[in-house]
Scaffold this active site. Structure first.
Site, PDB file in Angstrom:
ATOM      1  N   ASP A 268      -8.855  -3.863  -6.724  1.00  0.00           N
ATOM      2  CA  ASP A 268      -8.482  -2.940  -5.658  1.00  0.00           C
ATOM      3  C   ASP A 268      -9.302  -1.666  -5.808  1.00  0.00           C
ATOM      4  OD1 ASP A 268      -7.278  -1.277  -3.832  1.00  0.00           O
ATOM      5  OD2 ASP A 268      -5.221  -1.686  -4.490  1.00  0.00           O
TER       6      ASP A 268
ATOM      7  N   HIS B   4      -7.591  -4.938  -2.096  1.00  0.00           N
ATOM      8  CA  HIS B   4      -6.392  -4.196  -1.723  1.00  0.00           C
ATOM      9  C   HIS B   4      -5.499  -4.959  -0.749  1.00  0.00           C
ATOM     10  CE1 HIS B   4      -3.888  -0.675  -1.280  1.00  0.00           C
ATOM     11  NE2 HIS B   4      -4.069  -0.662   0.032  1.00  0.00           N
TER      12      HIS B   4
ATOM     13  N   SER C 286       0.829  -1.202   0.000  1.00  0.00           N
ATOM     14  CA  SER C 286       0.000   0.000   0.000  1.00  0.00           C
ATOM     15  C   SER C 286       0.867   1.257   0.000  1.00  0.00           C
ATOM     16  CB  SER C 286      -0.967  -0.041   1.189  1.00  0.00           C
ATOM     17  OG  SER C 286      -1.970   0.947   1.060  1.00  0.00           O
TER      18      SER C 286
END
Length: 390
Positions: A309, A343, A214
């Site tokens: 995502d 994600h 991330s």
């Protein structure tokens, strides 16, 4: 591995009831039709649970490989556990806290009377791993990993300890120490990570890799681009531009921040937010200065992107990074994408983040193996010859 309540039912965990967190376990029972349940509690005391109905095979045995997740993911009871309230992520931060899962067999109808139960103790840190604060010198050779956990949320040892079990020496650092600190941060400093890399480089015969996820994905790209000695970098659902906070080195700004357009964040009925299209266009002229100069990096890269995502456009960021590298004649990268994944991609067999789509856990299983293979291939030490340390 089992506590039998009904004389007709015995619940078995194979090959054993005590295993590592990232190892699969077989769950078997004998009865025609049952509801199987799994239940666990995370480090914050939040209860996660799951259930599914199974039918016995011709021999009268229930096997999770032939249940509701047949042909796809027999560990479905583990990864599908979730809290009663939406959007709660399973928190397991301290590697000394084992992941304890209670499996139970119930009669089919409704809540159903419990017929048998068994406890699966899933260890984050194995017997051969030492856990301690960094100090002194460590004799090499060994492959060393800097594990950058996601932005905010404090320090997590889960991924680091599991990699240490596989023969890596892992230093785990939070981007910033805890949630309150993360909310007050105005800038990010490369010096903080440079200190960690320098610690590794002072050791004898060490090769260094960086693992990110991330927001720390762009930090990892910056580390590999600005600091010498990083041989391999894995970026999971990261961005190719420096995001949210300006990036500094030796008190001078080296990268401005790519910001988010709050008006493009889409709320959902469940209370989650879709931010996929929220970041400003990183290829526009006014934002090009935020791009990490990855062309100057010397090491190898593994780029990972989830195509579902909704946090941000990870697949597009990966493709843009690859295109930039190819434009400069670079072939120092691999890439992998998962069409049905969300994600959060973490080590397999734990409860997934309920606000992320996952391809029945298959993406996490595949990626976990891929990460280990990538680092073993591109870090110039034999991980199998080293006593693991965390």
């Amino acid at each position: 591995s089992a506590a039998t309540i009904s004389s007709q039912v015995r619940l078995r965990l194979l090959p054993r009831a005590r295993c590592m967190f990232d190892e699969p376990v077989q769950v078997k029972a004998r009865r025609q039709v049952v509801t199987m349940r799994a239940r666990t509690t995370d480090d914050k005391g939040l209860v996660f649970s799951s259930s599914a109905t199974y039918k016995a095979d011709g021999s009268g045995e229930i096997d999770l490989e032939r249940g509701s997740y047949a042909g796809v993911e027999p560990m479905g009871l583990l990864w599908s556990m979730r809290a009663d309230t939406l959007h709660n992520r399973f928190i397991k931060t301290n590697s000394l806290n084992h992941h304890v899962v209670n499996f139970s067999v119930h009669e089919k109808a409704g809540e159903g009377r419990m017929l048998a139960e068994a406890t699966n103790e899933r260890l984050l840190i194995g017997d051969r791993v030492n856990r301690h604060p960094i100090k002194g010198a460590y004799p090499g050779p060994f492959p060393a990993l800097l594990d950058l956990y996601t932005f905010g949320g404090g320090l997590s040892e889960k991924r680091a300890s599991l990699l240490a079990n596989r023969g890596f020496v892992v230093l785990t650092v939070a981007l910033y120490g805890h949630d309150d600190m993360a909310r007050n941060i105005k800038e990010v400093h490369l010096d903080y990570f440079e200190e960690a890399i320098e610690f590794f480089k002072k050791q004898d015969k060490v090769s260094v890799g960086v693992l990110s996820f991330s927001k720390t994905g762009d930090v990892a790209l910056s580390i590999a681009s600005y600091l010498p000695g990083v041989e391999a970098t894995v970026g999971i659902n990261g961005c190719c531009a420096n995001t949210v906070l300006p990036f500094y080195h030796k008190k001078s700004q080296i990268l401005p921040a790519l910001m988010m357009d709050i008006s493009k964040i889409v709320p959902t009925e469940s209370g989650a937010f879709m931010c996929k299209n929220g970041m400003h266009n990183l290829l526009s002229e006014e934002n090009k200065a935020t791009l990490v100069p990855i062309k100057q990096a010397k090491g190898r890269f593994l780029f990972v992107a989830s195509e579902d995502d909704l946090n941000w456009d990870s697949k597009a960021y990966m493709d843009q990074t690859v295109e930039r590298l190819q434009r400069h004649g670079k072939d120092n990268f691999e890439r992998v994408s998962y069409p049905a994944a969300g994600h959060y991609l973490e080590p397999p067999y734990g409860p997934y983040c309920p606000s992320s789509f996952h391809a029945f856990g298959a993406a996490e299983v595949h990626l976990w193996r891929k990460i280990q293979e990538f680092f073993r291939t591109h870090l110039s030490c034999d991980a199998t010859q080293t006593k693991a340390r965390l």
